[in-house]
Design a protein around this motif. Sequence first.
Motif, PDB file in Angstrom:
ATOM      1  N   ALA A 108       0.832  -1.209   0.000  1.00 11.17           N
ATOM      2  CA  ALA A 108       0.000   0.000   0.000  1.00 11.17           C
ATOM      3  C   ALA A 108       0.862   1.252   0.000  1.00 11.17           C
ATOM      4  O   ALA A 108       0.540   2.245  -0.678  1.00 11.17           O
ATOM      5  CB  ALA A 108      -0.929  -0.006   1.214  1.00 11.17           C
ATOM      6  N   GLY A 109       1.958   1.224   0.747  1.00  7.58           N
ATOM      7  CA  GLY A 109       2.878   2.358   0.738  1.00  7.58           C
ATOM      8  C   GLY A 109       3.512   2.573  -0.626  1.00  7.58           C
ATOM      9  O   GLY A 109       3.661   3.717  -1.088  1.00  7.58           O
ATOM     10  N   LEU A 110       3.879   1.478  -1.305  1.00  8.00           N
ATOM     11  CA  LEU A 110       4.458   1.599  -2.633  1.00  8.00           C
ATOM     12  C   LEU A 110       3.448   2.165  -3.636  1.00  8.00           C
ATOM     13  O   LEU A 110       3.784   3.045  -4.452  1.00  8.00           O
ATOM     14  CB  LEU A 110       4.955   0.231  -3.100  1.00  8.00           C
ATOM     15  N   VAL A 111       2.211   1.683  -3.569  1.00  6.61           N
ATOM     16  CA  VAL A 111       1.162   2.195  -4.465  1.00  6.61           C
ATOM     17  C   VAL A 111       0.902   3.672  -4.192  1.00  6.61           C
ATOM     18  O   VAL A 111       0.693   4.472  -5.126  1.00  6.61           O
ATOM     19  CB  VAL A 111      -0.122   1.363  -4.303  1.00  6.61           C
ATOM     20  N   MET A 112       0.931   4.058  -2.918  1.00  5.89           N
ATOM     21  CA  MET A 112       0.706   5.464  -2.569  1.00  5.89           C
ATOM     22  C   MET A 112       1.804   6.352  -3.138  1.00  5.89           C
ATOM     23  O   MET A 112       1.537   7.438  -3.671  1.00  5.89           O
ATOM     24  CB  MET A 112       0.638   5.615  -1.049  1.00  5.89           C
ATOM     25  N   LEU A 113       3.061   5.894  -3.064  1.00  2.61           N
ATOM     26  CA  LEU A 113       4.166   6.677  -3.619  1.00  2.61           C
ATOM     27  C   LEU A 113       4.062   6.780  -5.141  1.00  2.61           C
ATOM     28  O   LEU A 113       4.316   7.855  -5.715  1.00  2.61           O
ATOM     29  CB  LEU A 113       5.495   6.039  -3.222  1.00  2.61           C
ATOM     30  N   LEU A 114       3.694   5.679  -5.792  1.00  2.00           N
ATOM     31  CA  LEU A 114       3.527   5.725  -7.246  1.00  2.00           C
ATOM     32  C   LEU A 114       2.404   6.679  -7.645  1.00  2.00           C
ATOM     33  O   LEU A 114       2.531   7.441  -8.605  1.00  2.00           O
ATOM     34  CB  LEU A 114       3.248   4.318  -7.773  1.00  2.00           C
ATOM     35  N   MET A 115       1.310   6.646  -6.900  1.00  4.75           N
ATOM     36  CA  MET A 115       0.187   7.545  -7.196  1.00  4.75           C
ATOM     37  C   MET A 115       0.593   9.000  -7.006  1.00  4.75           C
ATOM     38  O   MET A 115       0.254   9.869  -7.823  1.00  4.75           O
ATOM     39  CB  MET A 115      -1.008   7.206  -6.301  1.00  4.75           C
ATOM     40  N   ALA A 116       1.335   9.267  -5.924  1.00  2.81           N
ATOM     41  CA  ALA A 116       1.796  10.634  -5.676  1.00  2.81           C
ATOM     42  C   ALA A 116       2.734  11.104  -6.786  1.00  2.81           C
ATOM     43  O   ALA A 116       2.679  12.265  -7.217  1.00  2.81           O
ATOM     44  CB  ALA A 116       2.491  10.713  -4.321  1.00  2.81           C
ATOM     45  N   GLY A 117       3.604  10.197  -7.259  1.00  6.58           N
ATOM     46  CA  GLY A 117       4.499  10.576  -8.348  1.00  6.58           C
ATOM     47  C   GLY A 117       3.765  10.866  -9.637  1.00  6.58           C
ATOM     48  O   GLY A 117       4.080  11.838 -10.345  1.00  6.58           O
ATOM     49  N   GLN A 133       2.569  18.969  -4.837  1.00  7.68           N
ATOM     50  CA  GLN A 133       1.409  18.163  -5.188  1.00  7.68           C
ATOM     51  C   GLN A 133       1.589  16.707  -4.761  1.00  7.68           C
ATOM     52  O   GLN A 133       0.616  16.039  -4.369  1.00  7.68           O
ATOM     53  CB  GLN A 133       1.175  18.236  -6.701  1.00  7.68           C
ATOM     54  N   ALA A 134       2.829  16.214  -4.814  1.00  6.68           N
ATOM     55  CA  ALA A 134       3.089  14.842  -4.361  1.00  6.68           C
ATOM     56  C   ALA A 134       2.835  14.698  -2.867  1.00  6.68           C
ATOM     57  O   ALA A 134       2.245  13.705  -2.411  1.00  6.68           O
ATOM     58  CB  ALA A 134       4.529  14.453  -4.700  1.00  6.68           C
ATOM     59  N   ILE A 135       3.249  15.675  -2.081  1.00  3.20           N
ATOM     60  CA  ILE A 135       3.021  15.627  -0.626  1.00  3.20           C
ATOM     61  C   ILE A 135       1.532  15.703  -0.320  1.00  3.20           C
ATOM     62  O   ILE A 135       1.011  14.959   0.529  1.00  3.20           O
ATOM     63  CB  ILE A 135       3.795  16.766   0.066  1.00  3.20           C
ATOM     64  N   ILE A 136       0.827  16.594  -1.006  1.00  9.09           N
ATOM     65  CA  ILE A 136      -0.616  16.738  -0.763  1.00  9.09           C
ATOM     66  C   ILE A 136      -1.359  15.466  -1.146  1.00  9.09           C
ATOM     67  O   ILE A 136      -2.260  15.003  -0.427  1.00  9.09           O
ATOM     68  CB  ILE A 136      -1.158  17.958  -1.533  1.00  9.09           C
ATOM     69  N   THR A 137      -0.994  14.877  -2.275  1.00  7.40           N
ATOM     70  CA  THR A 137      -1.644  13.633  -2.710  1.00  7.40           C
ATOM     71  C   THR A 137      -1.380  12.498  -1.727  1.00  7.40           C
ATOM     72  O   THR A 137      -2.291  11.722  -1.387  1.00  7.40           O
ATOM     73  CB  THR A 137      -1.148  13.237  -4.104  1.00  7.40           C
ATOM     74  N   SER A 138      -0.147  12.396  -1.252  1.00 10.83           N
ATOM     75  CA  SER A 138       0.176  11.357  -0.264  1.00 10.83           C
ATOM     76  C   SER A 138      -0.612  11.570   1.020  1.00 10.83           C
ATOM     77  O   SER A 138      -1.085  10.601   1.637  1.00 10.83           O
ATOM     78  CB  SER A 138       1.683  11.369   0.032  1.00 10.83           C
TER      79      SER A 138
END
Length: 301
Positions: A108-117, A133-138
């Motif tokens: 889940a953490g990996l998917v969250m980082l990919l989504m933020a990227g 935007q990456a921080i806000i999305t995460s």
Amino acid sequence: MSDKIKLLYYALWIAHPLLEIGIATFMLRRGLHRKFKFFFGYILVQLATFTVVFLATLHSYSSAFYLYWTLDALSVLFGFGVIHEVFVDVFRAFQILRDLGTVLFKWAGLVMLLMAGVVSISSNSTLGEPWMQAIITSQRCVRIIQVGMILFLLFFSHYVGVSRRQHSFGISLGFGSFAVLELVLISSWIGNHLGGTWMSILNMAAYNSSLMVWLTYVAVKRSARDSSHSLLQPQRWEQSLSDIQHPLPADSLIPMFEGMVDRALSRVHRDEPQANAQAAAAGSSSSRGVGIPAVRIVSEP
């Protein structure tokens, strides 16, 4: 902004560090900072964030800009770590379920980082820098997971033996309630249903409510686990996962021996009624004085 609204705004804002200091103090006194390290770190990061923003309002905001966003990113990481801490504490008695949850947590953490990227690369530059935007999305992804965490405990706490007076439940309740309101405020702000000032006031009021929940839970001694609840369901999950993880080989002799024992026991159970009937018949004959006639052996002359 009127004077009354401004007074309310600053009162809610100043209440943040006061409540956070109280939470950190009680956690140190009761030793909870060792059990919930990420939650304790989250509280310390929030205190540091308030200090940076407060000093920036007195001097220059540009000097604390990057420091604020760095602390905000740390807050997201610690908030994500709190989810894992709560999960580990809930399933502390079930090792295989805990290990499975840890694996899912990492994915889940990996998917969250990919989504933020992806969001940071594809976002419009007018909304801010890509890393912002990456921080806000995460952060929003973490909020969604926190909502799911408290919903899971609300509906399944009975099955896993978690009391609603337990520290894990209190931490989840604070994060979940704040996450729900924050996500609602974000959707209202996107749809222009709520102004910036009132959005900030409601957001701070919700966060203060979460701080009050956490302060109450850490200030009062709580039971580690509610032993009155039945844990048969998670035990079945644990056994099923254990069977999947460690299956018996095809040439194992254990099923053969189990079948032999079952057949022997069933044969004993079938022979018991017949033996009991013969014993009862022999006992009734002896009680009537009827016995087996004696045989006289007469020798021939």
